[in-house]
Design a protein around this motif. Structure first.
Motif, PDB file in Angstrom:
ATOM      1  N   PHE A 102       0.834  -1.204   0.000  1.00 50.67           N
ATOM      2  CA  PHE A 102       0.000   0.000   0.000  1.00 50.67           C
ATOM      3  C   PHE A 102       0.868   1.253   0.000  1.00 50.67           C
ATOM      4  CE2 PHE A 102      -2.940   3.035   2.159  1.00 50.67           C
ATOM      5  CZ  PHE A 102      -3.999   2.931   1.270  1.00 50.67           C
ATOM      6  N   TYR A 103       0.599   2.175  -0.935  1.00 48.97           N
ATOM      7  CA  TYR A 103       1.293   3.461  -1.029  1.00 48.97           C
ATOM      8  C   TYR A 103       0.284   4.580  -0.776  1.00 48.97           C
ATOM      9  CZ  TYR A 103       4.971   0.782  -3.355  1.00 48.97           C
ATOM     10  OH  TYR A 103       5.949  -0.140  -3.644  1.00 48.97           O
ATOM     11  N   GLY A 109       0.178   9.464   8.378  1.00 48.33           N
ATOM     12  CA  GLY A 109       0.935   8.222   8.319  1.00 48.33           C
ATOM     13  C   GLY A 109       0.185   7.043   8.918  1.00 48.33           C
ATOM     14  N   ILE A 110       0.778   5.870   8.762  1.00 47.72           N
ATOM     15  CA  ILE A 110       0.228   4.624   9.282  1.00 47.72           C
ATOM     16  C   ILE A 110       1.296   3.944  10.129  1.00 47.72           C
ATOM     17  CG2 ILE A 110      -0.748   2.371   8.687  1.00 47.72           C
ATOM     18  CD1 ILE A 110      -1.607   3.572   6.002  1.00 47.72           C
ATOM     19  N   ARG A 111       0.918   3.519  11.314  1.00 46.74           N
ATOM     20  CA  ARG A 111       1.846   2.835  12.209  1.00 46.74           C
ATOM     21  C   ARG A 111       1.511   1.349  12.277  1.00 46.74           C
ATOM     22  NH1 ARG A 111       5.109   5.806  15.217  1.00 46.74           N
ATOM     23  NH2 ARG A 111       5.367   4.086  16.696  1.00 46.74           N
ATOM     24  N   GLN A 112       2.504   0.571  12.660  1.00 46.59           N
ATOM     25  CA  GLN A 112       2.294  -0.854  12.793  1.00 46.59           C
ATOM     26  C   GLN A 112       1.177  -1.137  13.809  1.00 46.59           C
ATOM     27  OE1 GLN A 112       5.712  -3.007  14.169  1.00 46.59           O
ATOM     28  NE2 GLN A 112       4.815  -5.017  13.828  1.00 46.59           N
ATOM     29  N   GLY A 113       0.222  -2.010  13.407  1.00 47.68           N
ATOM     30  CA  GLY A 113      -0.894  -2.342  14.282  1.00 47.68           C
ATOM     31  C   GLY A 113      -2.138  -1.525  14.023  1.00 47.68           C
ATOM     32  N   ASP A 114      -2.036  -0.441  13.230  1.00 46.60           N
ATOM     33  CA  ASP A 114      -3.221   0.357  12.908  1.00 46.60           C
ATOM     34  C   ASP A 114      -4.210  -0.472  12.090  1.00 46.60           C
ATOM     35  OD1 ASP A 114      -2.257   2.512  14.228  1.00 46.60           O
ATOM     36  OD2 ASP A 114      -1.761   3.702  12.458  1.00 46.60           O
ATOM     37  N   VAL A 115      -5.474  -0.383  12.441  1.00 43.81           N
ATOM     38  CA  VAL A 115      -6.551  -1.002  11.656  1.00 43.81           C
ATOM     39  C   VAL A 115      -7.213   0.106  10.852  1.00 43.81           C
ATOM     40  CG1 VAL A 115      -8.728  -2.274  11.738  1.00 43.81           C
ATOM     41  CG2 VAL A 115      -6.906  -2.805  13.367  1.00 43.81           C
ATOM     42  N   LEU A 116      -7.318  -0.085   9.527  1.00 46.21           N
ATOM     43  CA  LEU A 116      -7.850   0.978   8.684  1.00 46.21           C
ATOM     44  C   LEU A 116      -8.817   0.434   7.652  1.00 46.21           C
ATOM     45  CD1 LEU A 116      -5.213   1.779   5.997  1.00 46.21           C
ATOM     46  CD2 LEU A 116      -4.542   0.466   7.971  1.00 46.21           C
ATOM     47  N   VAL A 117      -9.682   1.311   7.206  1.00 41.29           N
ATOM     48  CA  VAL A 117     -10.605   1.001   6.122  1.00 41.29           C
ATOM     49  C   VAL A 117     -10.116   1.714   4.871  1.00 41.29           C
ATOM     50  CG1 VAL A 117     -12.959   1.245   5.253  1.00 41.29           C
ATOM     51  CG2 VAL A 117     -12.572   0.687   7.657  1.00 41.29           C
ATOM     52  N   VAL A 118      -9.908   0.968   3.811  1.00 42.71           N
ATOM     53  CA  VAL A 118      -9.503   1.542   2.518  1.00 42.71           C
ATOM     54  C   VAL A 118     -10.735   1.557   1.633  1.00 42.71           C
ATOM     55  CG1 VAL A 118      -7.948   1.354   0.559  1.00 42.71           C
ATOM     56  CG2 VAL A 118      -7.178   0.616   2.824  1.00 42.71           C
ATOM     57  N   ILE A 145       2.488 -11.410  -1.243  1.00 45.14           N
ATOM     58  CA  ILE A 145       1.727 -10.177  -1.473  1.00 45.14           C
ATOM     59  C   ILE A 145       0.850 -10.350  -2.709  1.00 45.14           C
ATOM     60  CG2 ILE A 145       1.898  -7.704  -1.962  1.00 45.14           C
ATOM     61  CD1 ILE A 145       4.596  -7.755  -0.488  1.00 45.14           C
ATOM     62  N   ASP A 146      -0.427 -10.074  -2.569  1.00 52.42           N
ATOM     63  CA  ASP A 146      -1.395 -10.348  -3.629  1.00 52.42           C
ATOM     64  C   ASP A 146      -1.808  -9.115  -4.430  1.00 52.42           C
ATOM     65  OD1 ASP A 146      -1.915 -13.177  -2.600  1.00 52.42           O
ATOM     66  OD2 ASP A 146      -2.440 -11.955  -0.853  1.00 52.42           O
ATOM     67  N   PHE A 147      -1.738  -7.916  -3.808  1.00 49.59           N
ATOM     68  CA  PHE A 147      -2.217  -6.707  -4.468  1.00 49.59           C
ATOM     69  C   PHE A 147      -1.220  -5.566  -4.251  1.00 49.59           C
ATOM     70  CE2 PHE A 147      -5.831  -9.134  -2.818  1.00 49.59           C
ATOM     71  CZ  PHE A 147      -6.553  -9.370  -3.979  1.00 49.59           C
ATOM     72  N   GLN A 148      -1.315  -4.582  -5.129  1.00 52.26           N
ATOM     73  CA  GLN A 148      -0.534  -3.350  -5.000  1.00 52.26           C
ATOM     74  C   GLN A 148      -1.484  -2.183  -5.253  1.00 52.26           C
ATOM     75  OE1 GLN A 148       2.445  -2.759  -8.009  1.00 52.26           O
ATOM     76  NE2 GLN A 148       3.699  -1.452  -6.719  1.00 52.26           N
ATOM     77  N   GLN A 149      -1.484  -1.198  -4.335  1.00 54.67           N
ATOM     78  CA  GLN A 149      -2.468  -0.125  -4.437  1.00 54.67           C
ATOM     79  C   GLN A 149      -1.852   1.210  -4.042  1.00 54.67           C
ATOM     80  OE1 GLN A 149      -5.926  -0.731  -1.976  1.00 54.67           O
ATOM     81  NE2 GLN A 149      -7.172   0.753  -3.097  1.00 54.67           N
ATOM     82  N   PHE A 150      -2.224   2.249  -4.773  1.00 47.48           N
ATOM     83  CA  PHE A 150      -1.817   3.618  -4.436  1.00 47.48           C
ATOM     84  C   PHE A 150      -3.069   4.426  -4.111  1.00 47.48           C
ATOM     85  CE2 PHE A 150      -1.237   8.067  -5.515  1.00 47.48           C
ATOM     86  CZ  PHE A 150      -0.129   8.383  -4.744  1.00 47.48           C
ATOM     87  N   SER A 151      -3.019   5.123  -2.984  1.00 54.31           N
ATOM     88  CA  SER A 151      -4.154   5.958  -2.577  1.00 54.31           C
ATOM     89  C   SER A 151      -3.617   7.215  -1.911  1.00 54.31           C
ATOM     90  CB  SER A 151      -5.060   5.185  -1.607  1.00 54.31           C
ATOM     91  OG  SER A 151      -6.098   6.013  -1.133  1.00 54.31           O
ATOM     92  N   LYS A 152      -4.002   8.384  -2.398  1.00 51.86           N
ATOM     93  CA  LYS A 152      -3.523   9.632  -1.811  1.00 51.86           C
ATOM     94  C   LYS A 152      -3.971   9.758  -0.359  1.00 51.86           C
ATOM     95  CE  LYS A 152      -3.004  12.474  -5.965  1.00 51.86           C
ATOM     96  NZ  LYS A 152      -3.382  13.738  -6.631  1.00 51.86           N
ATOM     97  N   SER A 153      -5.248   9.618  -0.123  1.00 49.89           N
ATOM     98  CA  SER A 153      -5.750   9.678   1.251  1.00 49.89           C
ATOM     99  C   SER A 153      -7.079   8.946   1.369  1.00 49.89           C
ATOM    100  CB  SER A 153      -5.921  11.139   1.694  1.00 49.89           C
ATOM    101  OG  SER A 153      -6.786  11.826   0.790  1.00 49.89           O
ATOM    102  N   GLY A 154      -7.281   7.963   0.496  1.00 49.51           N
ATOM    103  CA  GLY A 154      -8.549   7.251   0.458  1.00 49.51           C
ATOM    104  C   GLY A 154      -8.648   6.134   1.469  1.00 49.51           C
ATOM    105  N   PHE A 155      -8.336   6.462   2.719  1.00 51.30           N
ATOM    106  CA  PHE A 155      -8.453   5.467   3.782  1.00 51.30           C
ATOM    107  C   PHE A 155      -8.689   6.195   5.106  1.00 51.30           C
ATOM    108  CE2 PHE A 155      -4.014   6.696   3.817  1.00 51.30           C
ATOM    109  CZ  PHE A 155      -3.677   6.732   5.154  1.00 51.30           C
ATOM    110  N   GLN A 156      -9.097   5.433   6.095  1.00 49.01           N
ATOM    111  CA  GLN A 156      -9.367   5.999   7.419  1.00 49.01           C
ATOM    112  C   GLN A 156      -8.900   5.007   8.474  1.00 49.01           C
ATOM    113  OE1 GLN A 156     -13.472   6.857   8.118  1.00 49.01           O
ATOM    114  NE2 GLN A 156     -13.166   7.572  10.229  1.00 49.01           N
TER     115      GLN A 156
END
Length: 607
Positions: A102-103, A109-118, A145-156
């Motif tokens: 994920f990019y 930022g994202i820290r280890q252990g964070d749970v997020l919705v993309v 690794i099965d997928f590769q994704q780029f998202s500017k800020s499309g997650f929470q």
């Protein structure tokens, strides 16, 4: 190769080795059979692992995931690895699995252990568009690794789980320590790679400086770095002159430090192999023994293959073991060429011999994978290895005592100055004429022949010279026959249509020379879209312009080949008989005859 066939070969190899051992004959052949058996065991483990690998569940929409690591800063984004927990589809959440590289560009930022919705569905990793193009999809697949994704800020970020990883926390603290004490930007990047194995922070120019000088191996934490760590730890206690149990306890402490260092650097193949090697050597010193190097290498390779069978396909794993084998077998033979008159020249000569031995054994694999060779690698190693040794001698104390204000600052300045000097020398070397030979390749059969003759050289004083000469002659004849067949096959005219992001290109091999025509493939794409296939086919990287005449309504005529480009279609003249193959996923599809092809697909045309 099937699991059954590998098992049969393994059983035959084991039976032959056992028979020779019982009759107490052919110790050399027993050793060869034993190492060959290890190779077969590694292939068998990998085959079984691949056969039982389950494909990931389908992620059909927005998904819930947990971050497996801290953000890694890239040039224009941050990289993280997510493990998918559930996906939203048909109005409900469904539990699934899989991993996403994920990019993102979020400032939080994202820290280890964070749970997020993309919020977007992750796209699959695309297959290579052209023959011999690097298969990034398979590379990620082997890492799970099965997928590769780029998202500017499309997650929470929803919540953060309590995942305590002592080594990850310690590594993060040491990274921040190095950043605070080593202030020069590029020196800081190299310090993180040398001391903690964090190569993700290196920019392209820094990687290029080390690569083109032939010292890229220094950035991969390996036996050099582990050896320096052990040397520093032994030096610190040398004035105490420990004996008996105290000395043994300290050696056990050194082994513990080796594996803590390996954990901090991420257990790469090179550092795991070196850690096993130096651990066994250190433990052997407690009993007054010195284990054979090849037994140590074999044990470490077996351990790594059992833990991760796919490691045998990693270039770093292959180069690491080849380099050590070359140093053990070939370096003593090179040292014989000259008897240095003093200690300084002896040190330089030993260093050059080690570098030359490692390069002699690894250069076939380097050409096969990277199609380039650093011309000034001897001078590069002569400069970089001593400077790296000095950096490590200051860097290891920096990691240990860096928390002490004035001590940490002083050590940080020393590390920074040494690395700036090293980078300056490598940039100077990089800009010398003929700095790196590029665009060259090697056929697999020639690669095996080179290694075989190096083995003959290493065995010259230990095995019957008649057997070695006959074996060399047989291998040489086989190589000549295979190469003549390859040359004969390459005489037939062939046309390749390559695909780029915004266009296509045509290569025409007339049986003796290469001609090309480009319609939109960008210069930065050329090196990995077109050149790999040219090199693999031994066509060369330089091509003449393919003769063409432009007509009206986007019509281009190629009289040398007998084809017409009409819009997005290549049409063949009626007198030209062709055999067309289309590139499907990662191989040429079933050949078919036709009179035209689309320029939107990669294709091969045999005349």
């Amino acid at each position: 190769m099937s699991i059954i066939l590998i098992s049969i070969l393994l059983a035959l190899c084991w039976s032959g080795m056992s028979l020779l051992s019982i009759r107490k004959m052919g110790r050399g052949f027993v050793a060869i059979a034993a190492y060959f058996q290890l190779v077969l065991l590694g292939i068998l483990c990998q085959s079984i692992h691949s056969a039982h690998r389950q494909p990931s569940d389908s992620v059909e929409g927005p998904f819930l995931a947990v971050a497996l690591q801290e953000d890694v800063a890239k040039e224009n984004s941050n990289q993280n690895l997510l493990e998918v927990l559930a996906t939203f589809h048909d109005g409900q959440w469904r539990e699934v699995g899989g991993k996403v590289l994920f990019y993102h560009q979020s400032e939080k930022g994202i820290r280890q252990g964070d749970v997020l919705v993309v919020h977007q569905k992750p796209p699959p990793v695309p297959a290579p568009q052209n023959p011999d193009e690097f298969d990034y999809r398979k590379y990620l697949e082997k890492k799970g690794i099965d997928f590769q994704q780029f998202s500017k800020s499309g997650f929470q970020v929803v919540t953060s789980t309590e995942q305590k990883d002592w080594f990850a926390d310690l590594r993060h603290s040491l990274i921040e320590l190095v950043r605070n004490k080593v202030h020069h930007s590029r020196a800081q990047q190299v310090a993180l790679a040398l001391l903690l194995g964090q190569k993700d922070f290196l920019d392209r120019d820094t990687k290029a400086a080390f690569s083109e000088a032939g010292v890229m191996h220094i950035l991969a934490v390996s036996g050099l770095h582990v050896g320096i760590l052990v040397a520093v730890l032994l030096f610190l206690v040398k004035p105490l002159r420990l004996k008996g149990k105290a000395k043994n306890y300290y050696h056990l402490g050194i082994v513990g430090c080796i594996w803590v260092f390996a954990a901090l650097t991420g257990f790469s193949p090179s550092v795991a192999r070196a850690s096993v090697m130096f651990s066994l050597i250190t433990l052997g010193q407690m009993k007054g023994r010195k284990p054979p190097v090849f037994n140590i290498l074999a044990f470490s390779a077996m351990l790594m293959i059992l833990l991760d069978p796919d490691v045998i396909f990693e270039v770093g794993f292959q180069l690491s073991y080849l380099a050590v084998a070359g140093i053990v077998l070939i370096q003593p033979l090179i040292v014989r060429w000259w008897l240095p008159p003093n200690k300084v020249s002896e040190y330089v000569w030993q260093l050059l011999a080690v570098s030359l031995a490692a390069q002699l054994v690894t250069f076939p694999l380097t050409l096969y994978y990277f199609h380039s060779f650093p011309t000034w690698f001897l001078i590069g190693n002569l400069i970089a290895i001593p400077l790296t040794f000095c950096v490590m001698n200051l860097g290891i104390p920096l990691l240990i005592f860096g928390w002490i204000p004035w001590v940490g600052d002083l050590l940080g300045v020393g590390v920074s100055l040494l690395l700036q000097l090293e980078l300056w020398c490598l940039e100077l070397l990089r800009n010398l004429p003929f700095g790196q030979v590029t665009g060259i390749g090697i056929q697999p059969v020639l690669m095996i022949v080179v290694w075989f003759f190096l083995l003959i050289w290493a065995a010259w004083d230990y095995v019957s010279k008649r057997i070695l000469i006959y074996s060399g002659a047989i291998v040489f004849v086989i190589f000549v026959v295979v190469d003549l067949y390859r040359v004969r096959q390459s005489v037939r005219p062939e046309l390749i249509v390559y695909q780029g992001q915004q266009g296509f290109a045509i290569d025409y091999w007339d049986g003796s020379g290469l001609k090309s025509w480009n319609a939109g493939i960008q210069p930065d794409e050329w090196s990995y879209k077109v050149e790999p296939h040219r090199i693999r086919r031994a066509w060369g990287t330089n091509a003449e312009a393919l003769m063409s005449f432009s007509g009206s309504d986007q019509v281009v005529v190629f009289p040398e080949v007998g084809i017409v480009l009409d819009g997005d279609q290549l049409r063949f003249w009626n007198r030209v008989k062709v055999n067309i193959s289309l590139w499907e996923e990662d191989s040429w599809g079933k050949s078919e005859f036709g009179r035209s092809i689309s320029t939107d697909v990669t294709s091969k045309i045999l005349f």
